[in-house]
Design an enzyme around this catalytic site. Sequence first.
Site, PDB file in Angstrom:
ATOM      1  N   CYS A   1      23.438  42.417  43.613  1.00 42.08           N
ATOM      2  CA  CYS A   1      24.090  43.004  42.454  1.00 42.08           C
ATOM      3  C   CYS A   1      23.162  43.228  41.265  1.00 42.08           C
ATOM      4  O   CYS A   1      23.111  44.332  40.720  1.00 42.08           O
ATOM      5  CB  CYS A   1      25.288  42.170  42.055  1.00 42.08           C
ATOM      6  SG  CYS A   1      24.896  40.447  41.758  1.00 42.08           S
TER       7      CYS A   1
ATOM      8  N   HIS B   1      28.366  37.845  39.551  1.00 41.78           N
ATOM      9  CA  HIS B   1      28.158  39.262  39.850  1.00 41.78           C
ATOM     10  C   HIS B   1      27.637  39.968  38.603  1.00 41.78           C
ATOM     11  O   HIS B   1      27.783  39.467  37.487  1.00 41.78           O
ATOM     12  CB  HIS B   1      29.498  39.883  40.300  1.00 41.78           C
ATOM     13  CG  HIS B   1      29.362  41.251  40.880  1.00 41.78           C
ATOM     14  ND1 HIS B   1      28.573  41.524  41.985  1.00 41.78           N
ATOM     15  CD2 HIS B   1      29.929  42.448  40.533  1.00 41.78           C
ATOM     16  CE1 HIS B   1      28.647  42.803  42.269  1.00 41.78           C
ATOM     17  NE2 HIS B   1      29.466  43.394  41.394  1.00 41.78           N
TER      18      HIS B   1
ATOM     19  N   ASP C   1      30.300  50.125  39.468  1.00 43.65           N
ATOM     20  CA  ASP C   1      29.620  49.061  40.215  1.00 43.65           C
ATOM     21  C   ASP C   1      28.790  49.649  41.349  1.00 43.65           C
ATOM     22  O   ASP C   1      29.337  50.044  42.387  1.00 43.65           O
ATOM     23  CB  ASP C   1      30.651  48.088  40.781  1.00 43.65           C
ATOM     24  CG  ASP C   1      30.001  46.854  41.362  1.00 43.65           C
ATOM     25  OD1 ASP C   1      28.747  46.780  41.353  1.00 43.65           O
ATOM     26  OD2 ASP C   1      30.729  45.964  41.819  1.00 43.65           O
TER      27      ASP C   1
END
Lengths: 305, 667
Positions: free
Chosen positions: B406, B450, B466
């Site tokens: 991430c 995250h 994202d």
Amino acid sequence: MRAKLEACLSTANQVFLGKEKQVRLAVACLLARGHLLLEDLPGMGKTTLSHTLAKVMGLDFQRIQFTSDLLPGDILGTSIFDKDVGRFVFHSGPIFAELILADEINRATPKTQSALLEAMEEGQVTIEGATRALPEPFFVIATQNPASQSGTFVLPESQLDRFLMRLSLGYPARAAEKALLLGESRRDLLPCLEPVFDHAGLAAIQEEVAAVNVSDALADYLLRLVEATRTHPQFAWGISPRGSLALIAATRSWAYMAGRDYAIPEDVQVVLPAVAGHRLRERADYSGSGDSSLVQWLLREVPVL
Amino acid sequence: MKAAEVIPRNSLFWLLIVQFLVILPHLQYLPPWIIVLWLGCTWWRLRIFRMCAAYPNGWVKALLMLSTGLAIYVSHGTLIGLDAGAVLLMTAFILKTLEMRNRRDALIVIFLGFFAVVTGYLFDSGVLAAVYSLLPITALLAGMIGLYQNDSAGYRAPLRLAGSLLLQALPLMLVLFVFFPRLAPLWGMPQPAEQAVSGLAESMSPGEMVELSQSSELAFRVTFDGQLPAHENLYWRAITFERFDGQRWARSSNSYLAQEPKWEPQGEPLSYNIIIQPNGRSWLFSLDVPKIQADDARMMADFHLERRRPVDRALMYRTVSWPDSRREPSATSASLAASLQLPRQGNPRTRIWAEELRRSEPDPERLVQVLLRHFNQQPYVYTLKPLPVGENIVDDFLFQTRSGFCIHYAGAMTFILRAAGIPARVVGGYQGGELNPAGNYLSIHQFDAHAWVEYWLPERGWISIDPTFQVAPERIRTGLQQAMVQEQSFLEGDPLALHRYSGINWLNELRMAWDNVNYGWQRWVLNYQGDEQKQILQKWLGSFELRWDWLGIGLVLVLAVLSGSLALLLFKPWRSTPDLVQRLFLRYEKLLAGQGIVRQKHEGARAFAERAAQVLPDQAQAIRQFTGIYECTRYSGEPASPREMQQAFKALRDALFSRNHAKDRIH
């Protein structure tokens, strides 16, 4: 009755000088039907005291000198073959008297000491299978010398417990001793003493002593004392029920002699050292001499009311 | 009375057990030499008890004290603070047993033991620790009771009594728990070092993020009021990273600004309760865009919630979020400047590529779509073991290694957007969460950490996006564990983590059930304070307005009444002075005490009277008369009439009164 008692005490005090409290305790012991142990050095007047008491109480007196070779038979008596009659005839020993002075009791062997046990507790003796009753009243005044312990047999706790009181006479005060030195010989005085009581009178007074009122409150104080000896760790062991009975009997006796028909805590406090002293032992004390500090602790720490 | 204070055998036995029970839970943070010290001291104490050894003398004690102090200093670097202090307490507790001679020493050991048990709660306030602490407390009580018994009482008797005492204390404990106001401590509660700070940090490098993803520690738990949102919508915002120095992403000054940005609630709200584990940080977690119902927390300029003080113990708060809201649709270029910042140099290939993209796609929204498609279609790998990169981390990641997780994706995307002139920032937080079906709540662990991206468009405000979703959609839809099935790197470094074995059904159910118990404990027991307590009490009390001061006064009153009636029940004063006689005697004692004559406890009434008579010769007759009547009543079995006694008492009082007057006249 009380007047007679006072007369008895004053007579005894005339012979036995300067020890009013001890004499009073000794008389209290006899009135409570208890046996007395006198512990003191030789020459302190133990015999004189016993003899005086026997005289004024009107009791017949026997003295047994305990030695290491004394046998039970020597105390109790034996059967001897009488050739004239052709059978064994019992010759009673010195124990068949109303007041026995067992002098230096700790010099005898345990076997002989135990011959005294039954006599003291039951008022009877068993010789050659036959049980013979001892005269009534029956008192034992035993003496022992605390100082020279070599060649002695220490009295077992079971036997100590049978003595209602243990007294120590102690040296006389200066004035008393001076009077003793300047006065007549005590031995000569003894035969002149008149008995104050007869047997019936003594029995009656003992009855009255036993009837002295002990209230709940007093019994509670007594039990507090006894419980303290059983629960506090510095006591090697506590006072037995026989001990508490002895304490109550002595208390009654003392209260009666003080002219009351009821007992108060102060009576207990007076007799406690004499009654409890020989029944207690400090845990750390293995010599077994017994110490008055435990009794003092009881008197000091146990709440009265 | 020295002999009475010797420690009885059964008490010593319990004291040694106590030591074991008290030290056991502390072992997790105690240095290993403590165990050696402890065993050694226990052995020594037993030898003393068996009379094989002597008590340590002053020199040995001084030496032991100095050396343990030194050892603590060496292992902790200090002698103050919670951790070193706890170790110091433990060593004191251990060493004190060694010089325990009489009852007083044993009492000190016992009180230290109680203190040590309480100290344990600072390190672990879970259910298990709380239940366990009953054991040492029972044993401590047993040891204390044993001190006042003698050897013959045996080992079990004190334990039985201690147990029944604890049971009797239970109702009182419950009442106090429910009603006692929780006062905020006047001083900062010390925190154990190891749990002081955990989870996300103020600045993150990719390596630190990997570390975080290897931890199965709990971060927080959430209960939703209504339906649970889908897993892929659960983006828990913690803070935003706006400053990039070429290696690390760090918090911007914007995020310290306590100024709520402009936003309007829109769409359906979500309301939920969060219990956050102590982490030493002051930010709180929430879904976008939140409104928090707490006095000591507010929203900062980057939409995250910040608390006044760090979260140093489990904290519960209630939040409502409007996920569809527009965020800051109009912003000044000055406030956006931080979201366009880039290092002066470095990552040249990325910068060139971003320029190209900007030229080919002038519409920012389309540019974002192109980028996302790029991540989706190019052979990017989502992995917890990224290949090493060089100085230009974004260049190397985008054009060479193409492996990361991430923070790599979010970082790279933000870099590109900024290079293309679009304000963007990295958002740090947690994604997803594990549903506990038994308690219908979500648990979010450290491995759920995250990072994602949000960029700003005029009129539309901040938009979250994202890039990780393009590479590894299963990470967002189901969680890290599913995403890492092939790589098998989930919680690799922690073979004992129960999460690794969630495939085993019964084990997983057991873990869930246990977690549920813990959550209940935290929610209903640990967090039962402050507003929570007030609300629940309010519910019980109905419309009656609850005020802490009234409650406190009421509680004190109730306790006073309770203990008063208990004292009445136990001491039975109406029975201890059953009659007039005793009461009069007590008054008589007081009367004489007023003259300075106090009865000693060993003095009987007569001895006391005689002593008093000597001091007060004029009143001697009255004293004797009263005492005589008292004695007669109490001991003779023929009680005097109460009136007679009262008269005697009055006579005595009058006699003393006239004496006082006479004295006054003389003066």
